[in-house]
Design an enzyme around this catalytic site. Structure first.
Site, PDB file in Angstrom:
ATOM      1  N   ASN A  20       0.788  -0.963  -0.049  1.00  0.00           N
ATOM      2  CA  ASN A  20      -0.054   0.038  -0.188  1.00  0.00           C
ATOM      3  C   ASN A  20       0.874   1.376   0.128  1.00  0.00           C
ATOM      4  OD1 ASN A  20      -0.160   1.991   2.278  1.00  0.00           O
ATOM      5  ND2 ASN A  20      -0.004   0.036   3.399  1.00  0.00           N
TER       6      ASN A  20
ATOM      7  N   LEU B  42      -0.928   8.418   3.689  1.00  0.00           N
ATOM      8  CA  LEU B  42      -1.617   8.904   4.806  1.00  0.00           C
ATOM      9  C   LEU B  42      -2.770   9.757   4.210  1.00  0.00           C
ATOM     10  CD1 LEU B  42       0.975   9.562   7.505  1.00  0.00           C
ATOM     11  CD2 LEU B  42      -0.495   7.531   7.339  1.00  0.00           C
TER      12      LEU B  42
ATOM     13  N   CYS C 223       6.909   8.418   9.565  1.00  0.00           N
ATOM     14  CA  CYS C 223       6.785   9.414   8.440  1.00  0.00           C
ATOM     15  C   CYS C 223       8.098  10.235   8.612  1.00  0.00           C
ATOM     16  CB  CYS C 223       5.596  10.669   9.082  1.00  0.00           C
ATOM     17  SG  CYS C 223       4.130   9.746   8.807  1.00  0.00           S
TER      18      CYS C 223
ATOM     19  N   ILE D 189       4.501  -4.210  14.045  1.00  0.00           N
ATOM     20  CA  ILE D 189       5.187  -3.742  13.287  1.00  0.00           C
ATOM     21  C   ILE D 189       4.212  -2.848  12.434  1.00  0.00           C
ATOM     22  CG2 ILE D 189       7.163  -5.333  13.196  1.00  0.00           C
ATOM     23  CD1 ILE D 189       6.234  -6.466  10.597  1.00  0.00           C
TER      24      ILE D 189
ATOM     25  N   GLY E 211       0.517  -8.165   5.665  1.00  0.00           N
ATOM     26  CA  GLY E 211      -0.079  -9.443   5.411  1.00  0.00           C
ATOM     27  C   GLY E 211       0.930 -10.493   5.888  1.00  0.00           C
TER      28      GLY E 211
ATOM     29  N   GLY F 170       1.164  -7.749  12.083  1.00  0.00           N
ATOM     30  CA  GLY F 170       1.844  -8.052  11.184  1.00  0.00           C
ATOM     31  C   GLY F 170       1.531  -9.525  10.742  1.00  0.00           C
ATOM     32  N   GLY F 171       0.440  -9.625   9.552  1.00  0.00           N
ATOM     33  CA  GLY F 171       0.094 -10.780   9.116  1.00  0.00           C
ATOM     34  C   GLY F 171      -0.614 -11.601   9.919  1.00  0.00           C
TER      35      GLY F 171
ATOM     36  N   GLY G  57      -4.886  -6.261  10.626  1.00  0.00           N
ATOM     37  CA  GLY G  57      -4.970  -5.356   9.652  1.00  0.00           C
ATOM     38  C   GLY G  57      -5.445  -5.723   8.206  1.00  0.00           C
TER      39      GLY G  57
END
Ligand SMILES: Cc1cc2nc3c(=O)[nH]c(=O)nc-3n(C[C@H](O)[C@H](O)[C@H](O)COP(=O)(O)OP(=O)(O)OC[C@H]3O[C@@H](n4cnc5c(N)ncnc54)[C@H](O)[C@@H]3O)c2cc1C
Ligand SMILES: Cc1cc2nc3c(=O)[nH]c(=O)nc-3n(C[C@H](O)[C@H](O)[C@H](O)COP(=O)(O)OP(=O)(O)OC[C@H]3O[C@@H](n4cnc5c(N)ncnc54)[C@H](O)[C@@H]3O)c2cc1C
Ligand SMILES: Cc1cc2nc3c(=O)[nH]c(=O)nc-3n(C[C@H](O)[C@H](O)[C@H](O)COP(=O)(O)O)c2cc1C
Ligand SMILES: Cc1cc2nc3c(=O)[nH]c(=O)nc-3n(C[C@H](O)[C@H](O)[C@H](O)COP(=O)(O)O)c2cc1C
Ligand code: FES
Ligand code: FES
Lengths: 248, 302, 302, 248
Positions: free
Chosen positions: C67, C71, C128, C189, C215, C241-242, C263
């Protein structure tokens, strides 16, 4: 050793956990493998590693495997049907030492450890073979001279090592050959070594390449006072029990 | 016309496919003629014998594998006496991977290897702990990568490939350090740090806990690093990380790779490198393109 | 007995499942009662409106996704006026994620958010670019993470979570810096840097080229980092994370996580967080264990 | 919008590339969606993202989808059989504006862009509809008032926009509704805007969440002199052609 395109010719359910998978391999039957050797079967549920399975028997150009359904790969294999094709890599590893005529061999197996010794027995009809087999319960039991189950649901209640020392005191044994849980083999070596020097054990380790290049399937083998790591897939799976470092 | 011809700094290859250090051994000759590979890369050797790590050492994850071999190898002297001799008669270039724990040791190893004429290049594995720098891997510190590369490049005229670790904040600065130090090419990526735990029991699936993660799951990371490094340096790139088929190779070539190594994917398919070479040949022939024509030509980025 | 009870530094939760910032929005209430979540984490906001990056912004890879949203958000003032009000009436803790390009801006944002009493905690996104430090991400520099955390922790008594970037040489030292700066917990993470290229044409599948990789393919890396960070710090960890199922959650808990965020996996299965909560409840109940009893209890490592 | 468990009731091959997949959804038929809306279909070959597919038609509680086999997910869907079940998320997005009686609607579609307009046509029988459809060749052609193919294998040879300006000069059109390749829609807006203000376009973008939370499927929409990104999945897929920023 080749990466063969095998053809499933049979897949027989033995009980809720075990099945017998027969695979036809177009190659010289004499090249298909010896007792103690194994194949690496390619499955969809395990994309990176193959599944190591011992030779249970060979007749003509059909290799039989006895498999216990314990996880995704072995479950997938239980669903294969006649005429499905499958990629099989083998034969791999070093076999059991040949049995000379009338040699008194004591086979001791636990659960699916039965498989490689079955082929040993069939390969050497002129050896004098006694077979102790043990399992958790009666689903883990296959034909043998003495049967042990942990829960007593068949044969003698107890571990397969229950009467071993007694037996060795009373009987002459030239060799012991064993395959099963590590702890079982460790105990066998401990109990039997005073009586029998030649104890061949068949070890297991997680494998990546299966052909001896990655050093993934290492086992600790004595090297003088020290040790070194040998590979189950190429140096093994058969080792002398007295040379294995069992405590880890 | 051989559209697959490619090269790293000082070496030319008939095709861009080689094997990743540590995932390959002479045993693969039972499956195919090893001369068909663009090059051969051997498992990393060290100054002395290394027993390797306790087991379990390998584990398959959903998208790749973990390994914690611990650089098991017989040490350079035994390697020179036996292992490397197996490769004497191959006609494709032989690249030897090596590693050490001090810069001096690296230099001593190189000197020993220089004596062997059929070794055509070196892959310097800088993912090992540096005993002179708090045990941090050589490859995480650009100054040390520069120093190491500089010393090694002064000792050889052969192909000198620095193999980079991806476990760094800024791989570009490390690649630049290798270039400035005189590397003739860089290789990337070595394994990511990863882990797996048995959810039923809480047991680590790898005895050492943290291990090296490789296979298809690392491909996006490898591609990103190859791309960014290619934008920043002008020496060629030997790329690896999750390659499973010729399409993956094309992605890496577009990102900037000159040469490609197959690692983890060989384990389930020993002849995969050859399949990929053939598929690439078909692709390049039928599209009438060469590697150089598409190398680094990724587009559509704004 | 609720065996799923857990907490971060200053907040308690009915269960350990929340959502990963940027992958969640109020729209999920069409699928389930959001109060069922252990906590809610909103998408990262910034001082001003951000339009976001050009498209394509998302791409599915073999083992995850890329992705490059950039933001996109309406800016903090609009967020306070509208977006956050949607969450006013939920009874589970609301955690707001925010980010900025200077430490002062971070502090100003926190001050604005402090005025809203139903915000119970903050997740500080340090991935960022820091305009005061050559545009390097805040999260790659331990000194800056320390400074930033210190300033922010002096401004609030609410839960202060620092969300770490995995694209660093040593996540442990960054986590320690957050702890020393006064963070009450850390989250990890964020996405790895990744890339994908269309092998047919050479076109980058993401307009910006390099993107964030998430993922299942990142799970081994996330687990490794959670484990190593847990070994080194004593504040709690929000892990992600995944994660695809309750088994993955157990792996992370054994590695040291107190709380877990889902996520990427929500995208194909919007009710997944609820499925996972139910599965975890079944698992903990039938095994008669609690989260605290197994947290960080990974074993078999030597 | 719900995550429905759908049941395949039909999967008809239209030609080598197209098929019509009919899925029964147990929900109030009135809730199943409006013309221009779409569903996200869950497939095995795409584990993270679902496949966005427009509603082609709805009768009772069966939703029809017209799908073009162009890659792994759409190929997998082509193999689904009657009685297979499938998870379908929807209806998603904003529909085309309703057609009021006798409103003169010109539909212009390219390839699989035919799908959402088919449902529009069926939904508003009292509108006055003229339909131009174009495709690369005759496999891309479906019933319409005027057919165009690039290779001339059916209908008029040329792009679907070939006679558009001429047509608009000669005919009163209240609205244009279009779905197809971006470049086609861009050209339509450019040609037609002087004649017709109300041009609804149906846009596509790669999608992750499909419900408006991730901002993955962004498209540039005018915002005064400036622009902002809107989401195809929630703000769209239907936008006013005059508001889209076509050049990127
Ligand atoms: C030389 C050798 C011979 C074998 N012979 C037989 C046999 O004849 N019949 C039989 O049923 N089983 C045999 N096994 C064990 C068999 O390989 C495992 O049961 C099988 O790999 C489990 O895979 P799974 O995916 O079903 O289980 P899971 O528990 O889901 O395994 C996941 C992964 O763990 C690894 N793994 C798990 N158990 C083992 C194991 N015991 N050894 C090596 N890797 C493992 C594999 O990489 C596997 O892909 C043998 C193993 C070895 C090493
Ligand atoms: C709102 C909307 C409505 C649609 N309606 C239809 C329809 O009615 N019939 C139909 O056949 N197709 C339709 N599409 C296009 C369809 O979604 C793509 O053809 C499909 O996703 C391609 O997937 P694939 O795996 O077969 O192809 P691949 O090329 O292998 O695609 C790989 C991945 O790329 C993405 N992708 C590729 N093409 C597109 C695309 N055009 N739009 C969005 N993502 C894409 C997907 O994430 C997909 O998983 C629609 C798309 C959108 C956005
Ligand atoms: C079992 C195994 C052993 C490895 N050993 C080495 C090694 O000795 N030296 C080295 O530089 N890399 C080693 N690697 C890393 C690989 O060379 C390669 O960089 C990495 O695996 C990524 O490629 P892949 O995803 O194709 O496997 C090893 C990898 C594996 C899986
Ligand atoms: C589409 C998308 C948008 C994201 N946006 C943000 C964000 O705004 N702020 C943030 O801290 N992390 C963001 N992330 C990272 C996630 O919160 C999470 O850290 C990461 O995706 C790993 O978890 P997963 O593998 O379960 O997705 C985003 C991830 C995705 C996939
Ligand atoms: S599995 Fe690779 S050496 Fe045995
Ligand atoms: S796909 Fe997530 S906002 Fe549209």
């Amino acid at each position: 050793m080749k990466d063969h395109k095998g053809l499933i010719v049979n897949n027989i359910k033995l009980n809720d956990h075990y099945y017998l998978l027969s695979i036809k391999i177009d190659d010289d039957p004499k090249e298909l493998g010896l007792a103690g050797q194994f194949y690496e079967l390619k499955v969809k549920s395990s994309q990176r590693f193959r599944v190591p399975i011992s030779i249970y028997d060979i007749h003509d150009n059909i290799v039989d495997f006895m498999i216990k359904d314990i996880g995704k790969a072995t479950h997938e294999l239980s669903l294969y049907k006649k005429n499905d094709s499958i990629s099989v890599l083998g034969p791999l590893g070093k076999p059991f030492t040949e049995a000379i005529n009338n040699q008194k061999c004591l086979l001791i197996t636990g659960g699916v450890g039965y498989a490689p010794l079955n082929y040993f027995k069939n390969t050497f009809p002129h050896a004098t073979i006694t077979w102790f087999h043990g399992g958790a319960n009666k689903d883990e039991v296959f034909p043998a001279d003495r049967i042990y189950t942990n829960d007593g649901s068949e044969g003698i209640k107890g571990f397969v090592t229950l009467d071993l020392e007694q037996y060795l005191k009373e009987n002459m044994v030239d060799r012991i050959l064993t395959c099963g849980p590590r702890i079982m083999m460790k105990n066998i070596v401990q109990i039997a070594l005073p009586y029998v020097k030649d104890i061949e054990v068949s070890l297991e380790e997680y494998m990546a390449c299966g052909i001896g290049v990655c050093f993934g399937c290492a086992v600790k083998i004595k090297n003088g006072e020290d040790f070194l790591y040998k590979t189950v897939c190429k140096d093994g799976p058969i080792f002398q029990g007295s040379e294995v470092i069992w405590d880890e | 016309m051989n559209r697959l011809k490619t090269s790293l700094g000082k070496l030319s290859f008939n095709n861009p496919i080689t094997v990743a250090s540590g995932t390959f051994g002479i045993d693969y000759q039972q499956f195919y003629d090893l001369n068909l590979l663009g090059a051969i890369v051997t498992k990393t050797i060290t100054p002395e014998l290394k027993k390797g790590n306790p087991t379990p050492r390998v584990y398959e994850t959903e998208c790749g594998m973990l390994n914690s071999i611990g650089l098991q190898n017989p040490g350079i002297d035994e390697f020179i006496k036996t292992t490397v001799q197996d490769y004497k008669h191959f006609t494709n270039p032989l690249i030897v991977s090596f590693s050490a724990s001090t810069i001096d040791e690296f230099c001593e190893m190189l000197t020993k290897l220089e004596a062997i004429d059929f070794i055509k290049g070196y892959e310097v594995n800088v993912s090992c702990p540096n005993v002179e720098n708090e045990g941090l891997a050589f490859g995480v510190d650009e100054k040390i990568v520069y120093q190491l590369t500089k010393k090694l490049s002064e000792l050889t005229k052969k192909e000198l490939i620095i193999k980079l670790s991806p476990n760094v904040t800024d791989i570009v600065s490390i690649a630049k350090a290798a270039e400035e130090g005189g590397a003739s090419s860089v290789a990337l990526i070595n394994t990511l740090l990863g882990m797996a735990i048995d959810w039923k029991t809480g047991k680590s699936m790898i005895r050492r806990g943290v291990a090296g993660y490789s296979g298809v799951g690392v491909k996006p990371v490898a591609l990103q690093m190859v791309y960014r490094v290619h934008q920043a340096i002008s020496i060629p790139i030997l790329a690896m990380g999750g390659i499973q088929n010729y399409q993956d190779c094309l992605e890496f070539i577009y990102a900037g790779a000159s040469m490609l190594a197959i690692g983890t994917s060989q384990f389930s398919d020993p002849t995969l490198p050859i399949t990929i070479i053939n598929d690439l040949k078909d692709h390049f022939d039928s599209n009438k393109i060469t590697i150089d024509e598409i190398k680094g030509k990724v587009w559509g980025i704004a």
